[in-house]
Design an enzyme around this catalytic site. Structure first.
Site, PDB file in Angstrom:
ATOM      1  N   THR A 182      17.678 -36.006  26.769  1.00  0.00           N
ATOM      2  CA  THR A 182      17.386 -35.803  25.482  1.00  0.00           C
ATOM      3  C   THR A 182      16.244 -34.891  25.126  1.00  0.00           C
ATOM      4  O   THR A 182      15.593 -34.644  24.271  1.00  0.00           O
ATOM      5  CB  THR A 182      16.869 -36.823  24.524  1.00  0.00           C
ATOM      6  OG1 THR A 182      16.271 -37.771  25.050  1.00  0.00           O
ATOM      7  CG2 THR A 182      18.342 -37.901  24.389  1.00  0.00           C
ATOM      8  N   ILE A 228      11.593 -37.621  18.350  1.00  0.00           N
ATOM      9  CA  ILE A 228      11.205 -36.375  17.825  1.00  0.00           C
ATOM     10  C   ILE A 228      10.648 -35.596  19.240  1.00  0.00           C
ATOM     11  O   ILE A 228      10.125 -36.065  19.969  1.00  0.00           O
ATOM     12  CB  ILE A 228       9.467 -36.458  17.138  1.00  0.00           C
ATOM     13  CG1 ILE A 228       9.899 -37.345  16.131  1.00  0.00           C
ATOM     14  CG2 ILE A 228       9.323 -34.800  16.811  1.00  0.00           C
ATOM     15  CD1 ILE A 228       8.307 -37.612  15.244  1.00  0.00           C
ATOM     16  N   CYS A 229      11.697 -34.548  19.526  1.00  0.00           N
ATOM     17  CA  CYS A 229      11.658 -33.885  20.769  1.00  0.00           C
ATOM     18  C   CYS A 229      10.999 -32.645  20.504  1.00  0.00           C
ATOM     19  O   CYS A 229      10.865 -31.971  19.425  1.00  0.00           O
ATOM     20  CB  CYS A 229      12.782 -33.821  21.486  1.00  0.00           C
ATOM     21  SG  CYS A 229      13.842 -34.996  21.569  1.00  0.00           S
ATOM     22  N   LEU A 230      10.342 -31.789  21.258  1.00  0.00           N
ATOM     23  CA  LEU A 230       9.859 -30.492  21.347  1.00  0.00           C
ATOM     24  C   LEU A 230      11.380 -29.838  21.173  1.00  0.00           C
ATOM     25  O   LEU A 230      12.303 -29.898  21.661  1.00  0.00           O
ATOM     26  CB  LEU A 230       9.461 -30.031  22.630  1.00  0.00           C
ATOM     27  CG  LEU A 230       8.023 -30.540  23.040  1.00  0.00           C
ATOM     28  CD1 LEU A 230       7.837 -30.293  24.482  1.00  0.00           C
ATOM     29  CD2 LEU A 230       7.139 -29.702  22.124  1.00  0.00           C
ATOM     30  N   LYS A 286      11.066 -31.520  16.598  1.00  0.00           N
ATOM     31  CA  LYS A 286      12.297 -31.420  15.793  1.00  0.00           C
ATOM     32  C   LYS A 286      13.078 -32.967  16.015  1.00  0.00           C
ATOM     33  O   LYS A 286      12.835 -33.370  17.411  1.00  0.00           O
ATOM     34  CB  LYS A 286      13.481 -30.455  16.199  1.00  0.00           C
ATOM     35  CG  LYS A 286      14.432 -31.002  17.070  1.00  0.00           C
ATOM     36  CD  LYS A 286      15.350 -29.921  17.512  1.00  0.00           C
ATOM     37  CE  LYS A 286      16.856 -30.425  17.987  1.00  0.00           C
ATOM     38  NZ  LYS A 286      17.048 -31.469  18.695  1.00  0.00           N
TER      39      LYS A 286
END
Lengths: 321, 280
Positions: free
Chosen positions: A207, A90-92, A186
């Protein structure tokens, strides 16, 4: 652990501090580095009260980039929860409504609180997000207590301090909700994950969020609020997650749309309209769609460049006059 | 403030065009879902190119280098550069990475402290106390103290009367330099939030001062506008003069002193999207 790392490295210094700060579990979260790797942590968070996740305790990994805290951590959930896919980063967000980016003064604790706050929000079909029914989520919450993590040998039942009648969940909860509004998470797409895996661990840092340290994106973010105003709201909405890639190709047009205020509005309406279907088409995620988009954008770019040259010459002409 | 932002766009648009042209060939073969990755990789490459061709803070150069940056027939800029020559003789450039205002300010001010021990002591006291102010405002102490320590280390370095080269080396060490930028961003954010009643009037888009700080001040690479400069100048009580050089007509460079009426110690040159340091 102390001997293994270069204590002069800012990331090591900071992570040591964070490890000490988070050593004791609280009622709501706990996180510690793995014994053999300061840059990989495991965490447990309590599902927020008054939500489908009430009663659940969820486990996951945090991967820290070497540039931490200048670049954000990545978070991966390991417990099935019905909100985030398991095993995916889950990345910013790089494509959210609020172009939020990581702040170096945030910490792992900030990320944990944000995760808690983010759980009850809607997935809305974003890649990597799940919109399970409340019943399924409640069932998973109950089951989550039985989860046992082998790599950090901890069981969810005892991972966190037990809630007591004295504990004040609403204060924590409020903080979590506030954070969740600021941060846009996200999940990383499965395909891009495959590609990053196939290209080896070296690509891992890539990523992280786009906003990180790149000038162009910084500027774009700063410009975006204005640009969005110039667009019909339905478009920016439709652009949400899968259309993230269009953000970049679109930006020249967005900038021109903004500058139109200064220049005579001579851009043909048809030109502008041509973009909207192209965006939608792109959402099909088909290869043909993206090829068509590139073609349209190339043509549009050419038109705009010629227009610019034309305007510039005309401008000079006026000036000489 | 709005027109000020528009001026930046010439530069950004140009950059976006370049980016797009080169991305078309490469991106074509990649699946849509991998676009994010491709974009990020692309941005990293552009960032790297900028980094390779621009030190974080350059050596001091003759102001005449500016003339060569613009075409001879570019009369708007050439006239303004001539005007600039009346007041300044040298320029020191900073890397255009979105942090240039903070880096330019940080370096220029510390450099000026090398031969002003009175101001150095005042500044040191203000800087030392500033962490407590931030903590009292709700910033987490253990996350901001590394940034603060790095900032104080540099001020203490200045106390030891180092060579200019030593200071320049510190500012070109990415770790040190970026930590100073982070701390200056925090000071800016802290001051804006402390004086939120006043600054609220200058924030567009219905955002609160806190939101503005979280979106436009604290994240790295976010560019600075008037509001950031006023806040930092006031937070540290250091007066900054900015010379604005853009495509506007008139042939002269306009300047602005932050805060108004101050006696400026630091001179910066603003060109759309970027700040460099000027010397008399």
């Amino acid at each position: 652990m102390e001997n293994k790392y270069n204590l002069k490295s800012p990331a090591v210094k900071r992570l040591m501090k964070e490890a000490a700060e988070l050593r004791e579990p609280t009622e709501h979260y706990h996180a510690q580095p793995l014994e053999e790797n300061l840059f990989e942590w495991h965490f447990s968070v309590r599902g927020p009260p008054d939500s489908d996740f009430d009663g659940g305790v969820y486990h996951g990994r945090i991967v820290l980039p070497p540039e931490y805290p200048m670049k954000p951590p990545s978070i991966i959930l390991l417990t099935p929860n019905g909100r985030f896919e398991v095993g995916k980063k889950i990345c910013l967000s790089i494509s959210g409504h609020h172009p939020e980016t990581w702040q170096p003064s945030w910490s792992i604790r900030t990320a944990l609180i944000a995760i808690i706050g983010f759980m009850p929000t809607k997935g809305e079909g974003a890649i990597g997000s799940l919109d399970y029914t409340p019943e399924e989520r409640k069932a998973l919450a109950k089951k989550s207590q039985d989860f046992f993590c082998e790599s950090c040998s901890c069981c969810m039942r005892s991972a966190l301090l037990a809630l007591t009648p004295n504990s004040n969940p609403s204060a924590e909860d409020h903080k979590a909700k506030e954070l969740a509004q600021q941060i846009n998470f996200k999940a990383e797409s499965s395909l891009s994950r495959q590609s990053s895996e196939s290209s080896g661990a070296a690509s891992e840092p890539s990523t992280h969020t786009l906003g990180d340290s790149s000038t162009a994106s910084g500027q774009e973010d700063a410009d975006r609020p204005q640009a969005e105003q110039a667009e019909p709201p339905s478009v920016s909405r439709a652009e949400q997650p899968p259309a993230a890639p269009t953000e970049r190709p679109l930006s020249p047009r967005q900038r021109r749309a903004q500058r139109r205020g200064e220049q005579p509005p001579r851009e043909p309406a048809a030109n502008r309209a041509a973009f909207v279907p192209a965006n939608r088409q792109h959402q099909d995620e088909s290869h043909a769609g993206s090829a068509a988009l590139i073609l349209v954008l190339t043509l549009a770019l050419a038109v705009l460049i010629f227009r610019r040259i034309y305007l510039a010459q005309e401008y000079k002409f006026d000036y000489d006059f | 403030m709005r027109s000020h932002r528009r001026r930046k766009q010439t530069w950004t648009a140009k950059m976006a065009e370049e980016q797009q042209e080169s991305s078309q060939g490469e991106v074509e073969g990649v699946n849509c879902l991998a676009y994010d990755e491709a974009i990020i990789a692309q941005q990293d490459r552009i960032q790297q190119e900028i980094a390779n061709s621009n030190p974080l803070v350059s050596d001091r150069q003759e102001l005449t280098v500016l003339q060569r940056e613009y075409a001879e027939e570019d009369s708007v800029y050439q006239l303004k550069i001539k005007d600039l020559h009346k007041k300044y003789s040298y320029i020191r450039k900073t890397r255009p990475d979105g942090n240039c205002f903070y880096r330019a300010f940080g370096f220029a001010h510390l450099e000026s402290l090398l031969d002003d021990s009175k101001e150095l002591q005042r500044f040191k006291a203000v800087a030392a106390k500033s962490k407590l102010d931030l903590v009292n405002e709700g910033f987490t102490e253990f996350t901001i103290e590394d940034f603060h320590n790095t900032f104080m280390d540099l001020i203490e370095l200045c106390e030891k009367q180092p060579s200019l080269q030593e200071l320049l080396n510190s500012f070109n060490d990415q770790n040190v330099s970026d930590y100073v930028v982070v701390y200056l961003r925090l000071l800016t954010s802290g001051y804006l939030q402390r004086e939120h009643v006043f600054f609220q009037h200058f924030i567009e888009g219905g955002r609160s001062v806190k939101e503005f700080c979280q979106q436009e001040v604290e994240p790295m690479s976010k560019e600075s506008d008037h509001i950031h400069i006023i806040a930092l100048a006031q937070a540290l009580n250091v007066s900054i003069l900015v010379e604005y050089m853009d495509r506007g007509e008139g042939g002269t460079v306009n300047h602005h002193v932050f805060p108004e009426g101050g006696d400026p110690r630091i001179f910066l040159l603003y060109r759309p999207g970027h700040y460099d340091i000027l010397y008399k």
